[in-house]
Design a protein around this motif. Structure first.
Motif, PDB file in Angstrom:
ATOM      1  N   TYR A  18      31.404  16.029  -4.878  1.00 52.28           N
ATOM      2  CA  TYR A  18      31.481  17.276  -5.638  1.00 52.28           C
ATOM      3  C   TYR A  18      30.391  17.407  -6.702  1.00 52.28           C
ATOM      4  N   ALA A  19      30.012  16.328  -7.344  1.00 54.85           N
ATOM      5  CA  ALA A  19      29.046  16.397  -8.441  1.00 54.85           C
ATOM      6  C   ALA A  19      27.613  16.070  -8.013  1.00 54.85           C
ATOM      7  N   ILE A  20      27.397  15.776  -6.746  1.00 51.74           N
ATOM      8  CA  ILE A  20      26.054  15.411  -6.282  1.00 51.74           C
ATOM      9  C   ILE A  20      25.252  16.684  -6.060  1.00 51.74           C
ATOM     10  N   ASP A  21      24.217  16.852  -6.891  1.00 51.48           N
ATOM     11  CA  ASP A  21      23.423  18.078  -6.793  1.00 51.48           C
ATOM     12  C   ASP A  21      21.950  17.814  -6.486  1.00 51.48           C
ATOM     13  N   ILE A  74      19.155  14.726   3.099  1.00 52.71           N
ATOM     14  CA  ILE A  74      17.914  14.818   2.344  1.00 52.71           C
ATOM     15  C   ILE A  74      18.212  14.376   0.917  1.00 52.71           C
ATOM     16  N   ALA A  75      17.439  13.398   0.438  1.00 49.65           N
ATOM     17  CA  ALA A  75      17.623  12.878  -0.915  1.00 49.65           C
ATOM     18  C   ALA A  75      16.243  12.728  -1.555  1.00 49.65           C
ATOM     19  N   PRO A  76      15.684  13.823  -2.077  1.00 47.96           N
ATOM     20  CA  PRO A  76      14.336  13.747  -2.632  1.00 47.96           C
ATOM     21  C   PRO A  76      14.278  12.855  -3.870  1.00 47.96           C
ATOM     22  N   VAL A  77      13.119  12.264  -4.077  1.00 51.36           N
ATOM     23  CA  VAL A  77      12.874  11.489  -5.288  1.00 51.36           C
ATOM     24  C   VAL A  77      12.483  12.502  -6.369  1.00 51.36           C
ATOM     25  N   VAL A  78      13.292  12.602  -7.400  1.00 54.22           N
ATOM     26  CA  VAL A  78      13.084  13.641  -8.409  1.00 54.22           C
ATOM     27  C   VAL A  78      12.631  13.089  -9.762  1.00 54.22           C
ATOM     28  N   GLU A  79      12.434  11.777  -9.846  1.00 55.16           N
ATOM     29  CA  GLU A  79      11.951  11.159 -11.074  1.00 55.16           C
ATOM     30  C   GLU A  79      10.525  10.666 -10.862  1.00 55.16           C
ATOM     31  N   LYS A  80       9.606  11.109 -11.710  1.00 57.48           N
ATOM     32  CA  LYS A  80       8.209  10.703 -11.607  1.00 57.48           C
ATOM     33  C   LYS A  80       8.112   9.190 -11.747  1.00 57.48           C
ATOM     34  N   GLY A  81       7.373   8.570 -10.827  1.00 56.25           N
ATOM     35  CA  GLY A  81       7.148   7.133 -10.866  1.00 56.25           C
ATOM     36  C   GLY A  81       8.287   6.283 -10.330  1.00 56.25           C
ATOM     37  N   ALA A  82       9.333   6.905  -9.830  1.00 55.77           N
ATOM     38  CA  ALA A  82      10.480   6.149  -9.320  1.00 55.77           C
ATOM     39  C   ALA A  82      10.059   5.281  -8.138  1.00 55.77           C
ATOM     40  N   ARG A  83      10.552   4.055  -8.091  1.00 58.81           N
ATOM     41  CA  ARG A  83      10.268   3.129  -7.002  1.00 58.81           C
ATOM     42  C   ARG A  83      11.440   3.026  -6.035  1.00 58.81           C
ATOM     43  N   TRP A  84      12.585   3.545  -6.407  1.00 56.22           N
ATOM     44  CA  TRP A  84      13.793   3.510  -5.594  1.00 56.22           C
ATOM     45  C   TRP A  84      14.707   4.648  -6.020  1.00 56.22           C
ATOM     46  N   ARG A  85      15.708   4.887  -5.232  1.00 56.29           N
ATOM     47  CA  ARG A  85      16.738   5.855  -5.614  1.00 56.29           C
ATOM     48  C   ARG A  85      18.042   5.513  -4.932  1.00 56.29           C
ATOM     49  N   ARG A  86      19.120   5.884  -5.591  1.00 50.67           N
ATOM     50  CA  ARG A  86      20.451   5.739  -5.001  1.00 50.67           C
ATOM     51  C   ARG A  86      20.765   7.017  -4.254  1.00 50.67           C
ATOM     52  N   LEU A  87      21.459   6.882  -3.148  1.00 49.44           N
ATOM     53  CA  LEU A  87      21.917   8.073  -2.447  1.00 49.44           C
ATOM     54  C   LEU A  87      23.283   7.798  -1.850  1.00 49.44           C
ATOM     55  N   TYR A  88      23.996   8.867  -1.665  1.00 52.02           N
ATOM     56  CA  TYR A  88      25.363   8.778  -1.176  1.00 52.02           C
ATOM     57  C   TYR A  88      25.398   9.187   0.281  1.00 52.02           C
ATOM     58  N   LEU A  89      26.080   8.399   1.078  1.00 54.23           N
ATOM     59  CA  LEU A  89      26.292   8.726   2.484  1.00 54.23           C
ATOM     60  C   LEU A  89      27.771   9.041   2.674  1.00 54.23           C
ATOM     61  N   PRO A  90      28.091  10.264   3.059  1.00 57.48           N
ATOM     62  CA  PRO A  90      29.490  10.615   3.286  1.00 57.48           C
ATOM     63  C   PRO A  90      30.041   9.923   4.529  1.00 57.48           C
ATOM     64  N   GLN A 144      24.891  -0.787  -2.039  1.00 59.33           N
ATOM     65  CA  GLN A 144      25.122  -0.990  -3.463  1.00 59.33           C
ATOM     66  C   GLN A 144      26.167  -2.050  -3.779  1.00 59.33           C
ATOM     67  N   ASP A 145      27.234  -2.128  -3.035  1.00 57.79           N
ATOM     68  CA  ASP A 145      28.345  -2.998  -3.395  1.00 57.79           C
ATOM     69  C   ASP A 145      28.003  -4.481  -3.361  1.00 57.79           C
ATOM     70  N   ASP A 146      27.245  -4.930  -2.371  1.00 58.17           N
ATOM     71  CA  ASP A 146      27.034  -6.371  -2.255  1.00 58.17           C
ATOM     72  C   ASP A 146      25.572  -6.770  -2.086  1.00 58.17           C
ATOM     73  N   ASN A 147      24.641  -5.831  -2.316  1.00 53.95           N
ATOM     74  CA  ASN A 147      23.207  -6.104  -2.222  1.00 53.95           C
ATOM     75  C   ASN A 147      22.780  -6.657  -0.872  1.00 53.95           C
ATOM     76  N   THR A 148      23.503  -6.316   0.176  1.00 52.56           N
ATOM     77  CA  THR A 148      23.142  -6.718   1.526  1.00 52.56           C
ATOM     78  C   THR A 148      22.035  -5.801   2.042  1.00 52.56           C
ATOM     79  N   TYR A 149      20.965  -6.386   2.572  1.00 52.55           N
ATOM     80  CA  TYR A 149      19.885  -5.559   3.095  1.00 52.55           C
ATOM     81  C   TYR A 149      20.201  -5.091   4.508  1.00 52.55           C
ATOM     82  N   PHE A 150      19.683  -3.926   4.858  1.00 55.44           N
ATOM     83  CA  PHE A 150      19.878  -3.410   6.204  1.00 55.44           C
ATOM     84  C   PHE A 150      18.537  -2.958   6.754  1.00 55.44           C
ATOM     85  N   TRP A 208      27.575   4.367  -1.393  1.00 52.17           N
ATOM     86  CA  TRP A 208      26.319   4.551  -2.119  1.00 52.17           C
ATOM     87  C   TRP A 208      25.370   3.468  -1.644  1.00 52.17           C
ATOM     88  N   ILE A 209      24.098   3.825  -1.412  1.00 53.92           N
ATOM     89  CA  ILE A 209      23.086   2.840  -1.082  1.00 53.92           C
ATOM     90  C   ILE A 209      21.877   3.059  -1.989  1.00 53.92           C
TER      91      ILE A 209
END
Length: 88
Positions: A19-22, A33-49, A65-71, A82-83
């Motif tokens: 609901y609050a993800i804008d 689609i999860a654009p990088v909206v912060e200048k200089g960002a090297r990563w971003r969190r995104l939500y997968l429904p 996010q929960d266990d830092n397991t790479y995929f 969240w990833i």
């Protein structure tokens, strides 16, 4: 009729986390689609429904996010979750 570009809650109207993800949206039911909206960002969190999700690019990788397991792209991620992914 359904819009082509949809807010995340459209994919799962009962998922209150969406609901609050804008700063993310869906194109159809299969592309997030999860654009990088912060200048200089090297990563971003995104939500997968809810659903099965996989990376678009062959070189893409990240961690759940929960266990830092790479995929890798060949791995399927089961939402909702969240990833964190590298920013291109």
């Amino acid at each position: 009729l359904s819009p082509i570009c949809r807010p995340l809650w459209w994919l799962d109207p009962l998922d209150e986390e969406t609901y609050a993800i804008d700063d993310q949206f869906a194109v159809g039911d299969d592309i997030i689609i999860a654009p990088v909206v912060e200048k200089g960002a090297r990563w971003r969190r995104l939500y997968l429904p809810v659903g099965e999700w996989f990376g678009w690019e062959r070189e893409m990788h990240g961690n759940i996010q929960d266990d830092n397991t790479y995929f890798d792209v060949s791995d399927t991620i089961i939402g909702p979750c969240w990833i964190t992914v590298d920013a291109p």
